[in-house]
Design a protein around this motif. Structure first.
Motif, mmCIF file in Angstrom:
data_model
loop_
_atom_site.group_PDB
_atom_site.id
_atom_site.type_symbol
_atom_site.label_atom_id
_atom_site.label_comp_id
_atom_site.label_asym_id
_atom_site.label_seq_id
_atom_site.Cartn_x
_atom_site.Cartn_y
_atom_site.Cartn_z
ATOM 1 N N THR A 57 -2.171 1.949 -5.373
ATOM 2 C CA THR A 57 -2.382 2.341 -4.107
ATOM 3 C C THR A 57 -2.599 1.369 -3.019
ATOM 4 O O THR A 57 -2.538 1.353 -1.882
ATOM 5 C CB THR A 57 -3.630 3.248 -4.051
ATOM 6 O OG1 THR A 57 -4.869 2.257 -4.624
ATOM 7 C CG2 THR A 57 -3.613 4.331 -5.194
ATOM 8 N N ARG A 79 0.877 -1.251 -0.027
ATOM 9 C CA ARG A 79 0.121 -0.098 -0.020
ATOM 10 C C ARG A 79 0.874 1.142 0.029
ATOM 11 O O ARG A 79 1.968 1.338 0.541
ATOM 12 C CB ARG A 79 -0.802 -0.006 1.181
ATOM 13 C CG ARG A 79 -1.800 -1.090 1.370
ATOM 14 C CD ARG A 79 -2.631 -1.280 2.637
ATOM 15 N NE ARG A 79 -3.210 0.097 2.687
ATOM 16 C CZ ARG A 79 -4.432 0.529 2.078
ATOM 17 N NH1 ARG A 79 -5.231 -0.218 1.520
ATOM 18 N NH2 ARG A 79 -4.855 1.762 2.424
ATOM 19 N N ASN A 138 -5.283 0.079 -2.621
ATOM 20 C CA ASN A 138 -6.938 0.146 -2.183
ATOM 21 C C ASN A 138 -7.665 -0.995 -2.829
ATOM 22 O O ASN A 138 -7.554 -1.101 -3.982
ATOM 23 C CB ASN A 138 -7.508 1.576 -2.320
ATOM 24 C CG ASN A 138 -6.684 2.737 -1.701
ATOM 25 O OD1 ASN A 138 -6.239 2.372 -0.510
ATOM 26 N ND2 ASN A 138 -6.680 3.790 -2.297
ATOM 27 N N VAL A 154 -2.715 -6.214 1.687
ATOM 28 C CA VAL A 154 -3.871 -5.587 1.487
ATOM 29 C C VAL A 154 -4.967 -6.698 1.764
ATOM 30 O O VAL A 154 -4.868 -7.886 1.802
ATOM 31 C CB VAL A 154 -4.182 -5.500 0.098
ATOM 32 C CG1 VAL A 154 -5.751 -4.994 -0.343
ATOM 33 C CG2 VAL A 154 -3.279 -4.452 -0.769
#
Length: 604
Positions: free
Chosen positions: A304, A254, A306, A261
């Motif tokens: 990212t 991340r 995400n 993650v």
């Protein structure tokens, strides 16, 4: 004598030059030139470009789950050319990989039940093996594809690695046969195959009823990581870890520095402990994770870290998109076979829409019906006939036949037009049924460098179905347990995830030559890159040594080789890397030139 690029050299040195252009590019291997994922456009304005199918690595890597090994097959011959344990103990002194000070702290041994399953091929052709490791420490292992990248751990001056010594197309596991490297002491890493580079333990150990490393995939690579970034999904933790593919080091997954993650709880509606069953990365560098039991997919931004979304796969009375394997196509759409039905499903994230195509009416060359779909792969566009590619799906069970004598496990392959969903027949047959006593329980599908589909069968062999004729080619039978759903040829990664090509050329000079200048003529349209690298060695062995430094990357010409510190040596290897970030536009390497000088042997 003479100079180049302003680099000074000794008085009396003899000046030499070598030029490579469209008339002298060689792609078939050896010192005179080797290319992967490239083709040559002839003529004065031609050069090297990426092929429409950049997957020209002619090997497939299939896990033998029950034996804790992985087999390497040559897809041009169908022969098994290597077999390797799926883990190796950590050797702090003589292994590549993450640094360590206390050795094999996790107690990983090759003869344990590590249950490898998914394999992924990185952008340089090396393989990564995810070890499910029930009730053990989960891990991922890297095996070198080329002998030059292996490690002489026992310092005997040669690479000890698996090979088919009697050329019968099968690797014997008998230690006396000398075909598979079998340690007499499994705790000693110097006794293992020297092309097994390292094993990285990842995540917490699995519990008594859990499995760990179940999903592995390769992305385009960040921070100059030419071979790509590796992502490993741990099933029992519901996490994804990111690894540097050069050394296996776990790196932050991340942007905020987090090392993993975590998939949301809703990803696995049945059991909150359950993580990804498989993974892939599309051309937009989104990681897709799938969980068949809960009929869910998750999408992760690999930049990212995400989680972008979770997606439910349709499960209605008229549509069954439950899946084991899954694949991506040139338009970044996701394809799923129907485990438990007769549909092929396609999801388009751009429009958030599902489309399904039924294969229930199809009949094989022997009259059988298509069973449950299990593995799937998609080809590059084939112009003009199949502008969105061809979908290949394996069939596992024949549960629909009225005749109970044919209600058995099957080995089948069907193909569809990725644009229309129409079945592409083999002559008059809707699909090929290859089932026999040794050929059944079809698992994953992979495409080789010629675009031909290969299917691994849990019964103990793999098979190729000819696109032109439907002819069946089977590998030699081995113990049951071939079990891989992932991108086991590297086709998906090299074609859709990160279209990339490599070219290398070795120049031979004289002992103690001074390498002076590299110039190159290139065109790099938007969304493409072209980079040059160089390395020198007094011998070919030194040139190929993994510890020999490589200089680069260079994107502008000329490159002053003296100024950057290239050592005096007899050989210089020049390597070029061509990448396309949009999957459709290619850089062009038109020509390049190397200049060097040798000490004078007489009056100049």
């Amino acid at each position: 004598g003479g100079g180049a690029g302003g680099a000074p050299f000794d008085a009396g040195d003899m000046f030499n030059t070598g030029t490579v252009d469209p008339t002298t590019f060689t792609l078939d291997g050896g010192l005179s030139g080797e290319g992967t994922g490239l083709r040559v456009i002839p003529g004065p304005d031609g050069g090297l470009v990426l092929t429409s199918n950049t997957s020209e690595l002619y090997f497939m890597w299939i896990a033998n789950a029950a034996q804790g090994t992985v087999s390497k097959y040559d897809t041009r011959t169908g022969k098994e050319v290597g077999r390797y344990y799926s883990v190796i103990p950590k050797d702090c002194a003589n292994s590549a990989g993450p640094p360590c000070t206390s050795g094999n702290v996790h107690g990983l041994l090759g003869n344990q039940a590590h249950s490898p399953s998914r394999t992924a091929i990185d952008l340089l052709g090396d393989v990564w093996i995810a070890n499910r490791a029930p009730a053990l420490q989960g891990s991922v292992t890297k095996v070198a594809n080329e002998r030059a990248d292996c490690i002489d751990r026992n310092a005997n001056g040669r690479i000890d690695t698996s090979q088919d010594r009697n050329n019968d197309g099968e690797i014997s596991t008998d230690p006396d046969a000398g075909e598979m490297i079998v340690p007499s002491n499994y705790a000693d890493p110097t006794q293992y195959d020297e092309c097994v580079l390292f094993t990285t333990p990842v995540g917490a150990p699995a519990g008594a009823n859990d499995v760990a490393g179940r999903a592995v995939t390769v992305g385009a690579g960040t921070n100059g990581n030419r071979s790509g970034d590796v992502w490993l999904g741990t099933y029992h933790e519901r996490r994804f870890y990111k690894l540097n593919s050069r050394n296996g080091q776990v790196v932050p997954a991340r942007l905020d520095g987090g090392l993993f993650v975590e998939l949301p709880v809703e990803f696995s509606a049945v059991d909150s402990r359950v993580g990804a069953y498989g993974a892939l990365i599309d051309g937009l560098q989104r990681l897709w994770a799938i969980y068949p039991g809960g009929n869910r997919m998750a999408i992760i931004d690999t930049v990212t870290g995400n989680v972008l979304a979770t997606v439910s796969t349709p499960m209605t009375s008229g549509l069954n998109c439950s899946s084991y394997g899954f694949a991506v196509d040139s338009r970044n759409r996701i394809w799923l076979p129907s485990w438990g039905g007769t549909d092929v499903c396609r999801y388009d994230r751009a429009t958030d829409t599902w489309v399904s195509f039924s294969v229930a009416a199809a009949r094989s060359q022997i009259g059988s019906e298509f069973g449950w779909g299990r593995g799937i792969a998609v080809s590059a566009p084939i112009m003009p006939t199949y502008p969105e590619g061809i979908v290949y799906m394996s069939g596992y069970l024949d549960v629909y036949a009225a005749d109970p004598r044919r209600n058995a496990d099957r080995a089948q392959l069907i193909r569809l037009d990725a644009r229309t969903g129409a079945i592409i027949p083999y002559g008059t047959a809707g699909f090929i049924d290859a089932s026999d006593m040794n050929t059944k329980w079809s698992i994953g599908v992979g495409l080789d460098g010629d675009g031909e589909p290969w299917i691994n069968n849990y019964s103990g062999n793999a098979m190729k179905i000819s696109n032109a004729t439907g002819a069946i080619t089977r590998t030699r039978q081995q113990s049951a347990g071939l079990y891989t759903y992932s991108d086991f040829t590297g086709y998906q990664a090299r074609t859709f995830t990160a279209p990339v090509g490599f070219y290398k050329r070795t120049f031979e000079a004289c002992a103690n030559a001074t390498w002076r200048e590299l110039t190159f003529d290139t065109t790099t349209p938007p969304s493409t890159t072209l980079q040059a690298y160089v390395r020198a060695g007094e011998t070919i062995a030194e040139l190929n040594s993994p510890i020999n430094p490589r200089f680069g990357a260079y994107t502008t010409s000329p490159v002053d080789l003296v100024a950057i510190g290239i050592p005096r040596a007899k050989y210089l290897r020049v390597e070029f890397e061509l990448r396309s970030n949009d999957g459709s536009t290619s850089p062009v390497l038109r020509r390049f030139n190397v200049r060097w000088s040798c000490p004078a042997t007489g009056p100049n």
